[in-house]
Design a protein around this motif. Sequence first.
Motif, PDB file in Angstrom:
ATOM      1  N   LEU A   1       0.830  -1.201   0.000  1.00 13.72           N
ATOM      2  CA  LEU A   1       0.000   0.000   0.000  1.00 13.72           C
ATOM      3  C   LEU A   1       0.868   1.256   0.000  1.00 13.72           C
ATOM      4  O   LEU A   1       0.537   2.256  -0.655  1.00 13.72           O
ATOM      5  N   THR A   2       1.981   1.189   0.720  1.00 15.32           N
ATOM      6  CA  THR A   2       2.899   2.323   0.759  1.00 15.32           C
ATOM      7  C   THR A   2       3.548   2.523  -0.604  1.00 15.32           C
ATOM      8  O   THR A   2       3.665   3.665  -1.087  1.00 15.32           O
ATOM      9  N   VAL A   3       3.956   1.430  -1.237  1.00 11.62           N
ATOM     10  CA  VAL A   3       4.577   1.504  -2.560  1.00 11.62           C
ATOM     11  C   VAL A   3       3.593   2.092  -3.574  1.00 11.62           C
ATOM     12  O   VAL A   3       3.934   2.968  -4.385  1.00 11.62           O
ATOM     13  N   ILE A   4       2.345   1.608  -3.540  1.00 11.10           N
ATOM     14  CA  ILE A   4       1.324   2.112  -4.463  1.00 11.10           C
ATOM     15  C   ILE A   4       1.077   3.607  -4.225  1.00 11.10           C
ATOM     16  O   ILE A   4       0.972   4.395  -5.177  1.00 11.10           O
ATOM     17  N   ASP A   5       1.017   4.006  -2.968  1.00 12.57           N
ATOM     18  CA  ASP A   5       0.783   5.411  -2.650  1.00 12.57           C
ATOM     19  C   ASP A   5       1.937   6.285  -3.142  1.00 12.57           C
ATOM     20  O   ASP A   5       1.717   7.374  -3.708  1.00 12.57           O
ATOM     21  N   ASP A   6       3.169   5.803  -2.949  1.00 14.40           N
ATOM     22  CA  ASP A   6       4.338   6.555  -3.425  1.00 14.40           C
ATOM     23  C   ASP A   6       4.313   6.668  -4.951  1.00 14.40           C
ATOM     24  O   ASP A   6       4.644   7.727  -5.519  1.00 14.40           O
ATOM     25  N   ALA A   7       3.906   5.567  -5.613  1.00 14.01           N
ATOM     26  CA  ALA A   7       3.847   5.581  -7.082  1.00 14.01           C
ATOM     27  C   ALA A   7       2.784   6.567  -7.567  1.00 14.01           C
ATOM     28  O   ALA A   7       2.994   7.314  -8.533  1.00 14.01           O
ATOM     29  N   GLN A   8       1.638   6.562  -6.888  1.00 12.46           N
ATOM     30  CA  GLN A   8       0.561   7.475  -7.273  1.00 12.46           C
ATOM     31  C   GLN A   8       1.001   8.932  -7.122  1.00 12.46           C
ATOM     32  O   GLN A   8       0.734   9.773  -7.987  1.00 12.46           O
ATOM     33  N   LYS A   9       1.711   9.224  -6.039  1.00  9.58           N
ATOM     34  CA  LYS A   9       2.210  10.592  -5.827  1.00  9.58           C
ATOM     35  C   LYS A   9       3.201  10.983  -6.921  1.00  9.58           C
ATOM     36  O   LYS A   9       3.207  12.135  -7.393  1.00  9.58           O
ATOM     37  N   ALA A  10       4.033  10.026  -7.325  1.00 10.30           N
ATOM     38  CA  ALA A  10       5.017  10.308  -8.377  1.00 10.30           C
ATOM     39  C   ALA A  10       4.319  10.600  -9.707  1.00 10.30           C
ATOM     40  O   ALA A  10       4.713  11.523 -10.450  1.00 10.30           O
TER      41      ALA A  10
ATOM     42  N   GLN B   1       6.510 -11.742 -14.733  1.00 13.19           N
ATOM     43  CA  GLN B   1       7.181 -10.508 -14.332  1.00 13.19           C
ATOM     44  C   GLN B   1       6.388  -9.846 -13.199  1.00 13.19           C
ATOM     45  O   GLN B   1       5.758  -8.810 -13.364  1.00 13.19           O
ATOM     46  N   THR B   2       6.412 -10.490 -12.042  1.00 14.59           N
ATOM     47  CA  THR B   2       5.594 -10.015 -10.914  1.00 14.59           C
ATOM     48  C   THR B   2       6.438  -9.776  -9.661  1.00 14.59           C
ATOM     49  O   THR B   2       5.933  -9.842  -8.546  1.00 14.59           O
ATOM     50  N   TYR B   3       7.737  -9.504  -9.864  1.00 15.37           N
ATOM     51  CA  TYR B   3       8.589  -9.217  -8.711  1.00 15.37           C
ATOM     52  C   TYR B   3       8.068  -7.970  -7.988  1.00 15.37           C
ATOM     53  O   TYR B   3       7.754  -6.959  -8.618  1.00 15.37           O
ATOM     54  N   GLY B   4       7.965  -8.063  -6.658  1.00 17.88           N
ATOM     55  CA  GLY B   4       7.526  -6.910  -5.881  1.00 17.88           C
ATOM     56  C   GLY B   4       6.031  -6.731  -5.815  1.00 17.88           C
ATOM     57  O   GLY B   4       5.544  -5.785  -5.194  1.00 17.88           O
ATOM     58  N   ILE B   5       5.256  -7.625  -6.458  1.00 15.05           N
ATOM     59  CA  ILE B   5       3.794  -7.529  -6.410  1.00 15.05           C
ATOM     60  C   ILE B   5       3.284  -8.442  -5.300  1.00 15.05           C
ATOM     61  O   ILE B   5       3.524  -9.653  -5.311  1.00 15.05           O
TER      62      ILE B   5
END
Length: 659
Positions: free
Chosen positions: A556-565, A593-597
């Motif tokens: 959730l943190t990664v997704i939020d950071d990506a959305q902000k970017a 190709q799902t590394y990190g998901i």
Amino acid sequence: MGFTHLHLHSEYSLLDGACRMKPLVCAAKELGQTSLAVTDHGSMFGIIEFYKEAKAQGIRPIIGCEVYVAARSRFDKVHGVDNERYHLVLLAENDEGYRNLIKIVSDAWTQGFYTKPRVDKELLAAHNEGIIALSACLAGEIPRALSAGDYDAAKRLALQYQDIFGKGNFFIEIQNHGIGEELRVLPLLKRLSMDTGIELVATNDTHYIRREDAKIQQILICIQTNHVLGEDTGMEFETDEFYLKSEEEMRSLFADVPQAVENTQKIAERCNVEIEFGNTKLPNFDVPNGQDHFEYFAECCRKGLIKRYGENPPPEYAERLEYELDVIRRMGYTDYFLIVHDFVDYAKKHDIPVGPGRGSGAGSIAAYCIGITGIDPMKYNLLFERFLNPERVSMPDFDIDFCYERRSEVIDYVISKYGSDHVSQIVTFGTLAPKAAVRDVGRVMGLPYATVDAVAKLIPFELNNTFEKALNHSPELKERYESDETVRELIDNAIKIEGMPRHASKHAAGVVITRDPVKEYVPLALSDDFVVAQYTMTALEELGLLKMDFLGLKTLTVIDDAQKAVRETQPEFDIETIPLDDEDTYRQFTVGQTYGIFQFESAGMRSVLMRLKPQVLEDLIAVIALYRPGPMESIDTYIKNRKHPENTTYKTEKLRDIL
């Protein structure tokens, strides 16, 4: 007359007791004993498990604790001065005594902790009602005074403890494990009883069930103290007499004072504690303007129905909501939904990323309408009854994911709303799983690291693994076990401690929220400076308390950071509008190709994805459901039928529409 063990340490004395609950109660029953106490060191970790097991086998459970008494005040914590502490056995005589014992043990941890949780006489006097106290083993304050040659001090202390607990509620404890100092002090304790009129009670300081289990206790002590068998641990048991003895053995040991043995049964018959299970005890939730709680909840859900599905939602959706509301009302879980909605709403209003929901809670349209979950249960034909139905005896459970960096903010909000003494995190136990047990026991036996490491590596990595499974699944391990005497001894010793709790710590996500202060219901402890409930999540649920999982999810943190970017160049971007049928995304899944998901990044999962070649969201849902112990065995069949649905067969045609 009978005999009852009133001084006993279970496996929850954490590496200082080898009595597992079920075998312990069975052994007491085999000995013809009708009651039994558990008095673990400084804690009540195992009380609920013990209570339930004893009740199930028709044995009267006596709830106790061997507490540590500070030499001065429990608030004094001066190095070199306050390191000394004394043992004292406390038993709950009735329900009030149980509640007082909980408060004493809780305050010992939260106020008196200094290397160990400590009480003092002020605390004991404040919560003495319903408590029966015994003077304990050689580490007790009275025996210590006698060992030091100060009989007058011992007499003064005995009378002081009698004043604290009341006449007839304090007993001078006598033991005989064949230890020299014990035999020297024993006649002095008898004399003390004569001089003060305080009655004697005979106990065995039980740490293991059978005499031959003495080695298990030695191994546990060596693991705790980081020693090898044969070394001086500072906690060495001088004899092998610390086992669950029969009435005949105890009467033989104390033939000159039979009343001391009979007093154990008299005390046992006085102890009657009834722990209440299944009665829900939700915290109070304040509804705006003093409105009826259910009416407010139903109003929020009905507004949410229109928000989710439009001004004219399908009639069956409205019917489903009304059905759920009726079940929730009848089962008394209105406030439960309101409490969960409140902290989820707080997180969303403060831009703390919240997951859409997982587990059976996603099957509730009420939860979806009020905003607890973000998954449409009607679209995916999810069942509300998996989450909540009139036949369910335990409280429902929402698993809520929060951004792992800001999860603590949500917990802080809950603490501020309900009060710090009404909210606690929850204990969990690290146990001696097969690999860990082999490594610990190997070190204790003084075996070469290479030997122990080789054996540990032969134990397969497997969820809920056991030595029995490992020996069946690893031919090489079984061969070494059968051919190498050293390996056999290593594994045999490890099997004896397999699954025992090794240490207590804080559960990663669990939080309990209570109507009254937490220590009115359960004992508290400390774990890394965090206050935790001493009963496990399962036990808290059984007691009817509100247990919540505040799960920290890095994704959730990664997704939020990506959305902000993304918003730096596309300010209008909203992750909620991303299409769920994007071909490029599914192409990534089909090639692994799902590394990190989250939940798709392991090698095994990527292999399944490449074989299945998912094309729609439902394919991904199916993979996650299948990739777990049990259903995993059906993955090949599912992939075959997914690619060739015409070959699918059903054990009965009634399953066709369901599957």
